[in-house]
Design a protein around this motif. Structure first.
Motif, PDB file in Angstrom:
ATOM      1  N   ALA A 183      36.641  11.154  88.390  1.00  0.00           N
ATOM      2  CA  ALA A 183      36.403  10.416  89.632  1.00  0.00           C
ATOM      3  C   ALA A 183      36.184  11.352  90.814  1.00  0.00           C
ATOM      4  O   ALA A 183      36.940  12.311  91.003  1.00  0.00           O
ATOM      5  CB  ALA A 183      37.576   9.491  89.921  1.00  0.00           C
ATOM      6  N   THR A 184      35.164  11.066  91.598  1.00  0.00           N
ATOM      7  CA  THR A 184      34.932  11.773  92.852  1.00  0.00           C
ATOM      8  C   THR A 184      35.568  11.033  94.024  1.00  0.00           C
ATOM      9  O   THR A 184      35.967  11.650  95.021  1.00  0.00           O
ATOM     10  CB  THR A 184      33.435  11.936  93.132  1.00  0.00           C
ATOM     11  OG1 THR A 184      32.810  10.637  93.094  1.00  0.00           O
ATOM     12  CG2 THR A 184      32.792  12.832  92.091  1.00  0.00           C
ATOM     13  N   ASP A 185      35.619   9.705  93.917  1.00  0.00           N
ATOM     14  CA  ASP A 185      36.291   8.887  94.913  1.00  0.00           C
ATOM     15  C   ASP A 185      36.594   7.527  94.300  1.00  0.00           C
ATOM     16  O   ASP A 185      36.138   7.220  93.184  1.00  0.00           O
ATOM     17  CB  ASP A 185      35.475   8.766  96.205  1.00  0.00           C
ATOM     18  CG  ASP A 185      34.118   8.098  96.010  1.00  0.00           C
ATOM     19  OD1 ASP A 185      33.729   7.842  94.853  1.00  0.00           O
ATOM     20  OD2 ASP A 185      33.440   7.824  97.012  1.00  0.00           O
ATOM     21  N   ALA A 186      37.371   6.719  95.032  1.00  0.00           N
ATOM     22  CA  ALA A 186      37.808   5.439  94.480  1.00  0.00           C
ATOM     23  C   ALA A 186      37.890   4.399  95.594  1.00  0.00           C
ATOM     24  O   ALA A 186      38.306   4.701  96.718  1.00  0.00           O
ATOM     25  CB  ALA A 186      39.166   5.583  93.791  1.00  0.00           C
ATOM     26  N   ILE A 187      37.508   3.173  95.256  1.00  0.00           N
ATOM     27  CA  ILE A 187      37.498   2.052  96.199  1.00  0.00           C
ATOM     28  C   ILE A 187      38.292   0.893  95.598  1.00  0.00           C
ATOM     29  O   ILE A 187      38.200   0.624  94.404  1.00  0.00           O
ATOM     30  CB  ILE A 187      36.049   1.598  96.487  1.00  0.00           C
ATOM     31  CG1 ILE A 187      35.296   2.683  97.256  1.00  0.00           C
ATOM     32  CG2 ILE A 187      36.019   0.285  97.272  1.00  0.00           C
ATOM     33  CD1 ILE A 187      33.821   2.375  97.441  1.00  0.00           C
ATOM     34  N   GLN A 188      39.040   0.181  96.450  1.00  0.00           N
ATOM     35  CA  GLN A 188      39.735  -1.033  96.025  1.00  0.00           C
ATOM     36  C   GLN A 188      38.757  -2.203  96.152  1.00  0.00           C
ATOM     37  O   GLN A 188      38.583  -2.769  97.233  1.00  0.00           O
ATOM     38  CB  GLN A 188      40.981  -1.255  96.870  1.00  0.00           C
ATOM     39  CG  GLN A 188      42.009  -0.138  96.733  1.00  0.00           C
ATOM     40  CD  GLN A 188      43.245  -0.357  97.573  1.00  0.00           C
ATOM     41  OE1 GLN A 188      43.744  -1.472  97.675  1.00  0.00           O
ATOM     42  NE2 GLN A 188      43.745   0.714  98.187  1.00  0.00           N
ATOM     43  N   LEU A 199      39.753  20.320  92.259  1.00  0.00           N
ATOM     44  CA  LEU A 199      40.295  19.820  90.991  1.00  0.00           C
ATOM     45  C   LEU A 199      39.254  19.005  90.233  1.00  0.00           C
ATOM     46  O   LEU A 199      39.166  19.083  89.001  1.00  0.00           O
ATOM     47  CB  LEU A 199      41.536  18.965  91.250  1.00  0.00           C
ATOM     48  CG  LEU A 199      42.812  19.690  91.680  1.00  0.00           C
ATOM     49  CD1 LEU A 199      43.894  18.685  92.046  1.00  0.00           C
ATOM     50  CD2 LEU A 199      43.302  20.619  90.565  1.00  0.00           C
ATOM     51  N   THR A 200      38.478  18.216  90.971  1.00  0.00           N
ATOM     52  CA  THR A 200      37.454  17.390  90.335  1.00  0.00           C
ATOM     53  C   THR A 200      36.393  18.251  89.666  1.00  0.00           C
ATOM     54  O   THR A 200      36.009  17.998  88.513  1.00  0.00           O
ATOM     55  CB  THR A 200      36.812  16.465  91.381  1.00  0.00           C
ATOM     56  OG1 THR A 200      37.821  15.581  91.898  1.00  0.00           O
ATOM     57  CG2 THR A 200      35.686  15.647  90.785  1.00  0.00           C
ATOM     58  N   ASP A 201      35.914  19.275  90.345  1.00  0.00           N
ATOM     59  CA  ASP A 201      34.919  20.171  89.749  1.00  0.00           C
ATOM     60  C   ASP A 201      35.503  20.913  88.546  1.00  0.00           C
ATOM     61  O   ASP A 201      34.829  21.085  87.523  1.00  0.00           O
ATOM     62  CB  ASP A 201      34.431  21.179  90.792  1.00  0.00           C
ATOM     63  CG  ASP A 201      33.521  20.550  91.837  1.00  0.00           C
ATOM     64  OD1 ASP A 201      33.033  19.431  91.607  1.00  0.00           O
ATOM     65  OD2 ASP A 201      33.321  21.180  92.895  1.00  0.00           O
ATOM     66  N   LEU A 202      36.756  21.359  88.671  1.00  0.00           N
ATOM     67  CA  LEU A 202      37.409  22.048  87.554  1.00  0.00           C
ATOM     68  C   LEU A 202      37.524  21.129  86.342  1.00  0.00           C
ATOM     69  O   LEU A 202      37.224  21.535  85.209  1.00  0.00           O
ATOM     70  CB  LEU A 202      38.795  22.534  87.987  1.00  0.00           C
ATOM     71  CG  LEU A 202      39.663  23.171  86.892  1.00  0.00           C
ATOM     72  CD1 LEU A 202      39.003  24.425  86.333  1.00  0.00           C
ATOM     73  CD2 LEU A 202      41.056  23.496  87.445  1.00  0.00           C
ATOM     74  N   LEU A 241      43.690  14.076  91.265  1.00  0.00           N
ATOM     75  CA  LEU A 241      42.656  14.179  90.237  1.00  0.00           C
ATOM     76  C   LEU A 241      42.748  12.968  89.325  1.00  0.00           C
ATOM     77  O   LEU A 241      43.848  12.579  88.923  1.00  0.00           O
ATOM     78  CB  LEU A 241      42.844  15.454  89.416  1.00  0.00           C
ATOM     79  CG  LEU A 241      41.991  15.590  88.147  1.00  0.00           C
ATOM     80  CD1 LEU A 241      40.517  15.713  88.494  1.00  0.00           C
ATOM     81  CD2 LEU A 241      42.451  16.775  87.302  1.00  0.00           C
ATOM     82  N   CYS A 242      41.613  12.391  88.988  1.00  0.00           N
ATOM     83  CA  CYS A 242      41.589  11.220  88.103  1.00  0.00           C
ATOM     84  C   CYS A 242      40.528  11.407  87.033  1.00  0.00           C
ATOM     85  O   CYS A 242      39.360  11.678  87.340  1.00  0.00           O
ATOM     86  CB  CYS A 242      41.291   9.963  88.924  1.00  0.00           C
ATOM     87  SG  CYS A 242      41.112   8.458  87.949  1.00  0.00           S
TER      88      CYS A 242
END
Length: 252
Positions: free
Chosen positions: A92-97, A139-142, A211-212
Protein backbone atom coordinates in the motif's frame (compact mmCIF):
# COMPACT_ATOMS: atom_id res chain seq x y z
CA UNK A 1 14.51 -1.25 16.72
CA UNK A 2 11.08 -2.18 18.04
CA UNK A 3 8.61 -3.37 15.39
CA UNK A 4 4.87 -3.70 15.92
CA UNK A 5 2.99 -6.14 13.67
CA UNK A 6 -0.80 -6.40 13.39
CA UNK A 7 -2.96 -8.87 11.49
CA UNK A 8 -6.72 -9.25 11.53
CA UNK A 9 -6.48 -13.02 12.05
CA UNK A 10 -4.23 -14.98 14.38
CA UNK A 11 -3.35 -17.31 11.49
CA UNK A 12 -1.71 -14.39 9.68
CA UNK A 13 0.75 -13.95 12.55
CA UNK A 14 1.83 -17.60 12.79
CA UNK A 15 4.67 -17.41 10.21
CA UNK A 16 6.14 -14.31 11.87
CA UNK A 17 5.98 -15.98 15.28
CA UNK A 18 7.68 -19.04 13.81
CA UNK A 19 10.57 -16.87 12.61
CA UNK A 20 10.97 -15.16 16.01
CA UNK A 21 13.32 -16.39 18.71
CA UNK A 22 12.81 -16.15 22.49
CA UNK A 23 9.07 -15.90 21.87
CA UNK A 24 6.90 -14.97 24.86
CA UNK A 25 3.16 -14.53 25.26
CA UNK A 26 1.96 -11.33 26.96
CA UNK A 27 -1.59 -10.78 28.22
CA UNK A 28 -2.80 -7.19 28.62
CA UNK A 29 -6.49 -6.80 29.43
CA UNK A 30 -8.41 -8.91 26.94
CA UNK A 31 -5.68 -8.83 24.31
CA UNK A 32 -2.84 -11.26 23.65
CA UNK A 33 0.54 -10.07 22.37
CA UNK A 34 3.60 -12.04 21.29
CA UNK A 35 7.10 -10.68 21.80
CA UNK A 36 10.23 -12.07 20.20
CA UNK A 37 13.55 -11.31 18.49
CA UNK A 38 14.09 -11.18 14.73
CA UNK A 39 17.50 -10.34 13.26
CA UNK A 40 18.45 -8.24 16.27
CA UNK A 41 15.12 -6.39 16.44
CA UNK A 42 12.33 -6.67 19.00
CA UNK A 43 8.96 -7.60 17.46
CA UNK A 44 5.53 -7.27 19.07
CA UNK A 45 2.60 -8.97 17.40
CA UNK A 46 -1.14 -8.89 18.01
CA UNK A 47 -4.41 -9.80 16.31
CA UNK A 48 -6.93 -6.99 15.87
CA UNK A 49 -9.95 -8.88 14.42
CA UNK A 50 -11.84 -7.54 11.38
CA UNK A 51 -13.18 -4.00 11.22
CA UNK A 52 -11.93 -0.44 11.62
CA UNK A 53 -12.82 0.03 15.28
CA UNK A 54 -11.13 -3.25 16.22
CA UNK A 55 -8.08 -2.18 14.21
CA UNK A 56 -7.83 1.24 15.87
CA UNK A 57 -8.15 -0.20 19.39
CA UNK A 58 -5.48 -2.83 18.77
CA UNK A 59 -3.13 -0.36 17.10
CA UNK A 60 -3.41 2.27 19.81
CA UNK A 61 -2.96 -0.29 22.59
CA UNK A 62 0.11 -1.78 20.92
CA UNK A 63 1.60 1.71 20.46
CA UNK A 64 0.84 2.70 24.05
CA UNK A 65 2.06 -0.51 25.70
CA UNK A 66 5.22 -1.21 23.71
CA UNK A 67 6.12 2.04 21.87
CA UNK A 68 7.31 0.46 18.59
CA UNK A 69 9.40 2.52 16.20
CA UNK A 70 7.44 1.27 13.17
CA UNK A 71 4.22 -0.64 12.62
CA UNK A 72 3.55 -3.31 9.98
CA UNK A 73 0.18 -4.67 8.87
CA UNK A 74 -0.47 -7.73 6.75
CA UNK A 75 -3.66 -9.52 5.80
CA UNK A 76 -6.03 -10.56 3.05
CA UNK A 77 -7.82 -8.14 0.75
CA UNK A 78 -10.32 -8.25 -2.07
CA UNK A 79 -8.98 -7.31 -5.49
CA UNK A 80 -10.53 -4.25 -7.13
CA UNK A 81 -8.21 -3.90 -10.13
CA UNK A 82 -9.19 -6.49 -12.78
CA UNK A 83 -5.58 -7.56 -13.45
CA UNK A 84 -5.00 -8.80 -9.89
CA UNK A 85 -5.09 -12.55 -9.28
CA UNK A 86 -5.61 -14.52 -6.07
CA UNK A 87 -2.36 -14.49 -4.10
CA UNK A 88 -0.94 -11.33 -5.67
CA UNK A 89 0.57 -8.91 -3.17
CA UNK A 90 -0.23 -5.20 -2.93
CA UNK A 91 2.15 -2.95 -1.03
CA UNK A 92 0.00 0.00 0.00
CA UNK A 93 1.12 3.52 -0.85
CA UNK A 94 -1.87 5.10 0.88
CA UNK A 95 -5.26 4.16 2.30
CA UNK A 96 -8.75 5.68 2.33
CA UNK A 97 -11.78 4.89 4.51
CA UNK A 98 -14.25 4.31 1.68
CA UNK A 99 -17.33 4.21 3.93
CA UNK A 100 -16.72 7.61 5.56
CA UNK A 101 -19.31 9.70 3.73
CA UNK A 102 -19.69 13.47 4.06
CA UNK A 103 -20.50 14.08 0.41
CA UNK A 104 -23.50 16.11 1.58
CA UNK A 105 -21.04 18.58 3.11
CA UNK A 106 -19.23 18.92 -0.18
CA UNK A 107 -16.44 16.51 0.81
CA UNK A 108 -14.81 13.79 -1.30
CA UNK A 109 -15.90 10.19 -0.68
CA UNK A 110 -13.77 8.97 2.23
CA UNK A 111 -12.57 12.43 3.28
CA UNK A 112 -12.10 12.64 7.08
CA UNK A 113 -12.66 15.71 9.29
CA UNK A 114 -10.33 16.95 12.05
CA UNK A 115 -10.37 19.82 14.53
CA UNK A 116 -14.09 20.47 14.12
CA UNK A 117 -15.07 23.62 16.05
CA UNK A 118 -17.76 26.28 15.89
CA UNK A 119 -16.26 29.66 15.08
CA UNK A 120 -17.68 32.17 17.61
CA UNK A 121 -17.49 35.07 15.19
CA UNK A 122 -19.62 33.38 12.52
CA UNK A 123 -21.33 30.47 14.26
CA UNK A 124 -20.16 28.26 11.39
CA UNK A 125 -18.24 25.02 11.67
CA UNK A 126 -14.54 25.13 10.91
CA UNK A 127 -12.38 22.09 10.32
CA UNK A 128 -9.42 20.58 8.55
CA UNK A 129 -9.67 17.39 6.50
CA UNK A 130 -7.65 14.50 5.14
CA UNK A 131 -8.58 12.19 2.29
CA UNK A 132 -5.82 9.56 2.13
CA UNK A 133 -3.38 8.38 4.80
CA UNK A 134 0.05 7.76 3.33
CA UNK A 135 2.27 4.82 4.25
CA UNK A 136 5.95 5.42 4.96
CA UNK A 137 7.61 5.92 1.53
CA UNK A 138 10.95 4.31 2.45
CA UNK A 139 9.36 1.24 4.04
CA UNK A 140 6.93 0.96 1.13
CA UNK A 141 9.70 1.04 -1.48
CA UNK A 142 11.76 -1.44 0.55
CA UNK A 143 8.80 -3.83 0.84
CA UNK A 144 7.97 -3.56 -2.85
CA UNK A 145 11.51 -4.29 -4.02
CA UNK A 146 11.96 -7.02 -1.41
CA UNK A 147 8.73 -8.82 -2.33
CA UNK A 148 9.61 -8.68 -6.04
CA UNK A 149 13.04 -10.22 -5.35
CA UNK A 150 11.67 -13.26 -3.52
CA UNK A 151 10.36 -16.58 -4.80
CA UNK A 152 6.78 -16.60 -3.53
CA UNK A 153 4.63 -19.69 -3.08
CA UNK A 154 2.26 -20.38 -5.95
CA UNK A 155 -1.49 -20.36 -5.31
CA UNK A 156 -3.62 -22.56 -7.54
CA UNK A 157 -0.79 -22.66 -10.10
CA UNK A 158 -0.33 -18.88 -10.11
CA UNK A 159 2.97 -17.28 -9.15
CA UNK A 160 2.01 -14.15 -7.19
CA UNK A 161 2.88 -10.80 -8.72
CA UNK A 162 3.66 -7.74 -6.60
CA UNK A 163 1.99 -4.35 -7.05
CA UNK A 164 2.21 -1.00 -5.33
CA UNK A 165 -0.77 1.34 -4.92
CA UNK A 166 -3.81 2.48 -2.97
CA UNK A 167 -6.01 0.34 -0.74
CA UNK A 168 -9.41 1.29 0.67
CA UNK A 169 -11.00 0.07 3.90
CA UNK A 170 -14.50 -0.04 5.34
CA UNK A 171 -16.73 -1.94 7.74
CA UNK A 172 -18.23 -3.90 4.88
CA UNK A 173 -17.45 -7.24 3.27
CA UNK A 174 -17.47 -6.45 -0.45
CA UNK A 175 -19.19 -9.36 -2.17
CA UNK A 176 -20.65 -7.81 -5.32
CA UNK A 177 -18.90 -7.08 -8.58
CA UNK A 178 -20.88 -3.85 -8.86
CA UNK A 179 -19.64 -2.53 -5.49
CA UNK A 180 -16.05 -3.50 -6.29
CA UNK A 181 -16.29 -1.65 -9.58
CA UNK A 182 -17.67 1.43 -7.82
CA UNK A 183 -14.77 1.47 -5.36
CA UNK A 184 -12.26 1.08 -8.19
CA UNK A 185 -13.81 3.94 -10.14
CA UNK A 186 -14.30 6.26 -7.17
CA UNK A 187 -10.95 5.76 -5.43
CA UNK A 188 -8.61 4.33 -8.09
CA UNK A 189 -7.64 1.67 -5.55
CA UNK A 190 -6.11 -1.74 -6.18
CA UNK A 191 -7.66 -3.56 -3.23
CA UNK A 192 -10.23 -3.33 -0.44
CA UNK A 193 -10.07 -4.55 3.17
CA UNK A 194 -11.54 -3.75 6.59
CA UNK A 195 -8.57 -2.45 8.61
CA UNK A 196 -5.63 -0.86 6.76
CA UNK A 197 -6.92 2.73 6.49
CA UNK A 198 -7.87 2.79 10.17
CA UNK A 199 -4.41 1.53 11.17
CA UNK A 200 -2.76 4.08 8.86
CA UNK A 201 -4.89 6.85 10.40
CA UNK A 202 -3.90 5.79 13.93
CA UNK A 203 -0.21 5.59 13.05
CA UNK A 204 -0.24 9.04 11.47
CA UNK A 205 -1.85 10.60 14.55
CA UNK A 206 0.88 8.96 16.66
CA UNK A 207 3.64 9.83 14.16
CA UNK A 208 4.69 6.17 13.76
CA UNK A 209 5.88 5.00 10.31
CA UNK A 210 3.43 2.51 8.79
CA UNK A 211 3.82 -0.31 6.24
CA UNK A 212 0.99 -2.40 4.81
CA UNK A 213 1.27 -5.52 2.61
CA UNK A 214 -1.90 -7.28 1.49
CA UNK A 215 -2.54 -10.54 -0.38
CA UNK A 216 -5.54 -10.86 -2.68
CA UNK A 217 -8.00 -13.49 -1.47
CA UNK A 218 -10.34 -13.11 -4.45
CA UNK A 219 -10.56 -11.51 -7.89
CA UNK A 220 -12.59 -8.41 -8.67
CA UNK A 221 -15.06 -10.50 -10.71
CA UNK A 222 -15.08 -13.38 -8.19
CA UNK A 223 -14.18 -15.81 -10.97
CA UNK A 224 -11.31 -17.54 -9.13
CA UNK A 225 -12.13 -20.78 -7.35
CA UNK A 226 -9.61 -21.08 -4.50
CA UNK A 227 -10.63 -22.07 -0.99
CA UNK A 228 -9.79 -19.52 1.69
CA UNK A 229 -7.91 -22.19 3.65
CA UNK A 230 -5.64 -23.00 0.69
CA UNK A 231 -5.14 -19.30 0.03
CA UNK A 232 -4.30 -18.54 3.66
CA UNK A 233 -1.64 -21.26 3.94
CA UNK A 234 0.31 -19.96 0.95
CA UNK A 235 -0.36 -16.26 1.57
CA UNK A 236 0.80 -16.34 5.19
CA UNK A 237 3.98 -18.15 4.16
CA UNK A 238 4.59 -15.39 1.61
CA UNK A 239 3.98 -12.72 4.27
CA UNK A 240 6.55 -14.44 6.45
CA UNK A 241 9.16 -14.41 3.69
CA UNK A 242 8.58 -10.75 2.87
CA UNK A 243 8.58 -9.46 6.45
CA UNK A 244 11.54 -11.62 7.44
CA UNK A 245 13.60 -10.16 4.58
CA UNK A 246 12.47 -6.60 5.32
CA UNK A 247 13.39 -6.90 8.99
CA UNK A 248 16.84 -8.23 8.03
CA UNK A 249 17.42 -5.01 6.10
CA UNK A 250 16.29 -2.53 8.75
CA UNK A 251 18.88 -0.52 10.64
CA UNK A 252 19.31 -1.14 14.35
Amino acid sequence: MKIGIIGALDEELIPIRALSSHLEKIERGQRTYWHGDMHGHQVYLTRCDPGKVNAVIATQQLLDFFEPDVLFNMGSSGALAPNLEVGDLVVATDAIQHDFDLIGWGMKPGEILFDVVTKPETGQLGFTSRHAFITDPKLTDLAFETARSLTLDEINGHKPAVYKGRVVSGDQFISSVEKAGQLLTTHNALAVDMEAAAIAHTCEINKVPFLCVRAMSDKADHSANVSFTDFLVAATDNYGKVFDKIIQQLGK
